[in-house]
Design a protein around this motif. Structure first.
Motif, PDB file in Angstrom:
ATOM      1  N   CYS A 281       5.271  -4.736  -9.442  1.00  0.00           N
ATOM      2  CA  CYS A 281       4.753  -3.152  -9.193  1.00  0.00           C
ATOM      3  C   CYS A 281       3.788  -3.062 -10.942  1.00  0.00           C
ATOM      4  CB  CYS A 281       5.891  -2.856  -9.662  1.00  0.00           C
ATOM      5  SG  CYS A 281       7.480  -2.623  -7.981  1.00  0.00           S
TER       6      CYS A 281
ATOM      7  N   PHE B 168       4.203  -3.658  -4.590  1.00  0.00           N
ATOM      8  CA  PHE B 168       4.343  -3.366  -4.615  1.00  0.00           C
ATOM      9  C   PHE B 168       3.893  -2.172  -5.587  1.00  0.00           C
ATOM     10  CE2 PHE B 168       6.641  -4.609  -0.593  1.00  0.00           C
ATOM     11  CZ  PHE B 168       7.672  -3.411  -0.575  1.00  0.00           C
ATOM     12  N   THR B 169       3.958  -0.506  -5.342  1.00  0.00           N
ATOM     13  CA  THR B 169       3.396   0.462  -6.998  1.00  0.00           C
ATOM     14  C   THR B 169       4.973   0.596  -6.526  1.00  0.00           C
ATOM     15  OG1 THR B 169       3.915   2.181  -5.112  1.00  0.00           O
ATOM     16  CG2 THR B 169       1.650   1.557  -5.482  1.00  0.00           C
TER      17      THR B 169
ATOM     18  N   GLU C  72       7.088   3.558  -7.038  1.00  0.00           N
ATOM     19  CA  GLU C  72       7.300   4.497  -5.771  1.00  0.00           C
ATOM     20  C   GLU C  72       7.836   3.489  -5.489  1.00  0.00           C
ATOM     21  OE1 GLU C  72       5.137   6.217  -9.244  1.00  0.00           O
ATOM     22  OE2 GLU C  72       4.451   4.584  -7.729  1.00  0.00           O
ATOM     23  N   GLU C  73       6.546   3.010  -4.334  1.00  0.00           N
ATOM     24  CA  GLU C  73       7.024   2.238  -3.108  1.00  0.00           C
ATOM     25  C   GLU C  73       8.664   1.082  -2.746  1.00  0.00           C
ATOM     26  OE1 GLU C  73       2.820   1.986  -1.179  1.00  0.00           O
ATOM     27  OE2 GLU C  73       3.331  -0.236  -2.659  1.00  0.00           O
ATOM     28  N   HIS C  74       8.629   0.781  -4.367  1.00  0.00           N
ATOM     29  CA  HIS C  74       9.503   0.075  -4.583  1.00  0.00           C
ATOM     30  C   HIS C  74      10.772   0.616  -4.712  1.00  0.00           C
ATOM     31  CE1 HIS C  74      12.515  -1.705  -7.444  1.00  0.00           C
ATOM     32  NE2 HIS C  74      12.415  -3.073  -7.235  1.00  0.00           N
TER      33      HIS C  74
ATOM     34  N   ALA D  18      11.868   1.953  -1.830  1.00  0.00           N
ATOM     35  CA  ALA D  18      12.214   0.316  -0.066  1.00  0.00           C
ATOM     36  C   ALA D  18      14.336  -0.250  -0.897  1.00  0.00           C
ATOM     37  CB  ALA D  18      11.487  -0.107  -0.642  1.00  0.00           C
TER      38      ALA D  18
ATOM     39  N   ARG E  73      15.914   9.072  -5.493  1.00  0.00           N
ATOM     40  CA  ARG E  73      15.694   8.280  -3.979  1.00  0.00           C
ATOM     41  C   ARG E  73      16.744   8.148  -2.676  1.00  0.00           C
ATOM     42  NH1 ARG E  73      12.850   7.297  -7.446  1.00  0.00           N
ATOM     43  NH2 ARG E  73      10.607   7.785  -8.957  1.00  0.00           N
TER      44      ARG E  73
END
Length: 367
Positions: A149, A176-177, A179-181, A184, A242
């Motif tokens: 990341c 991944f960024t 945020e994406e990490h 997920a 999240r």
């Protein structure tokens, strides 16, 4: 990216399961690994198992890489200290949350933002229910996802070194960024942990005779409920927004199920139950199987074996002699009977012939 192999030295800060496993894996490549841990006993065990050598007091160490294998709630401060202390080293952390650590780290370094060019947040998606260096394995990361990341400030060199770490340990690298990490892992890691713990908590006062009926279904669902509560308090708290969004969706589905089961013979109730189960089928079928292919592309069969030494090895040897590759394997036992059940996954085209060959060789195959 074509990463080069690490040359070392590599300083690992933290000698728990992941830190010690990283040390063992790098030592297998002949890399000088130096260990440091706030717990002298944990560090001593990691040294004893061969994960590296202890950092000496006042040692003038110039590491190529510093791996921060600390708990999530202190990772940012440990990373910041490493960036200040080792001016030429790339620094990575391996915590399972990324946004909170990146935000806290930026606040700590403040005006010294140039330090962040040598930092890359990473997350090896590997672990065990057991913790500590005694559970460490050099092959822990083999073929497992390792997420990089990198931030906008991470230099190309820093990313390349982080990539090399994962490759040297046999992992499969994903980008991944932060945020994406975090989004997920909230779904694929944090939600399963919460659901497993909630199911397992229902067993606390269950009579022993009822639990004697438990099979692989219950064991599979509750396996990760044995994980370290202290670590998960940190993870869940840091990624709460999240995870909360996903849990609201689960709550909606659960409310729907409760409403339907409150009147199971009402018009449309059976259809709704079937739809709920079918939605689960559809989601489960999307989980990648071996080699990244669909998990549904394999067939299962169960073979009964005597519960005594050597039987499973004998079975697998005979399957190899037959010329069939086992894609996956699970073990279970019949309650109160000295019989084991070996569940095998094979290519569908091989299943019928394998059943026939095993039966001819005297094995009891349950269809």
């Amino acid at each position: 990216m074509n990463p080069t192999h690490l040359t070392g030295p590599v300083l690992v800060l933290g000698s728990g399961l992941l830190g010690a496993s990283i040390g063992l894996g790098l030592r297998a490549h002949g890399i000088d690994v130096v260990l440091s841990d706030p717990s002298p006993s944990a560090q001593a065990v990691a040294v004893d198992i061969g994960a590296g050598r202890a950092l000496r007091i006042a040692e003038d160490l110039e590491p190529e890489l510093v791996v921060v294998a600390a708990p999530p709630d202190v990772s940012a401060s440990v990373v910041a200290h490493a960036l200040e202390t080792y001016a030429c080293a790339v620094v990575v952390d391996i915590a399972s949350i990324k946004v909170a650590i990146a935000t806290e780290l930026a606040a700590i370094v403040g005006a010294k933002s140039e330090l962040l060019t040598r930092y890359v947040g990473t997350h090896p998606m590997a672990g065990r229910e057991r913790s500590g260096p005694v559970a460490a394995r050099s092959e822990l990361f083999n073929s497992m996802p390792w997420v990089l990341c990198a931030s906008d400030q991470s230099s190309h060199h820093a990313v390349k070194v982080a990539h090399s770490l994962a490759i040297d340990l046999g992992a499969v690298v994903f980008r991944f960024t932060p945020e994406e990490h975090d989004a997920a892992v909230a779904l694929v890691s944090h939600l399963p942990q919460v659901m497993s713990s909630l199911v397992a908590s229902r067993l606390q006062e269950t009579p022993a005779h009822a639990l004697s009926l438990a099979g692989n279904g219950l064991r599979d669902v509750t396996r990760i409920a044995a994980s370290d509560p202290t670590l998960w308090v940190q993870i869940l708290g840091a990624n709460a927004p999240r995870l909360l969004e996903i849990l609201h969706g689960v709550q909606t589905d659960l409310d729907r199920l409760i409403t339907t089961l409150s009147a199971p013979t009402a018009p449309g109730a059976r259809l709704d139950l079937a739809q709920l189960m079918a939605e689960g089928n559809a989601g489960q079928s999307r989980i990648p199987g071996k080699h990244g292919g669909p998990a549904t592309s394999y067939s299962w069969l169960t073979v009964l074996v005597d519960d005594k030494p050597g039987q499973i090895a004998k079975l697998l040897t005979e399957i190899g002699d037959i010329g069939v590759n086992v894609e996956d394997l699970r073990l279970d036992h019949s309650a109160g009977v000295a019989v084991g059940m070996v569940e095998l996954s094979v290519l569908p085209s091989k299943r019928t012939a394998l059943v026939e060959d095993l039966t001819d060789r005297g094995w009891k195959v349950v269809l």
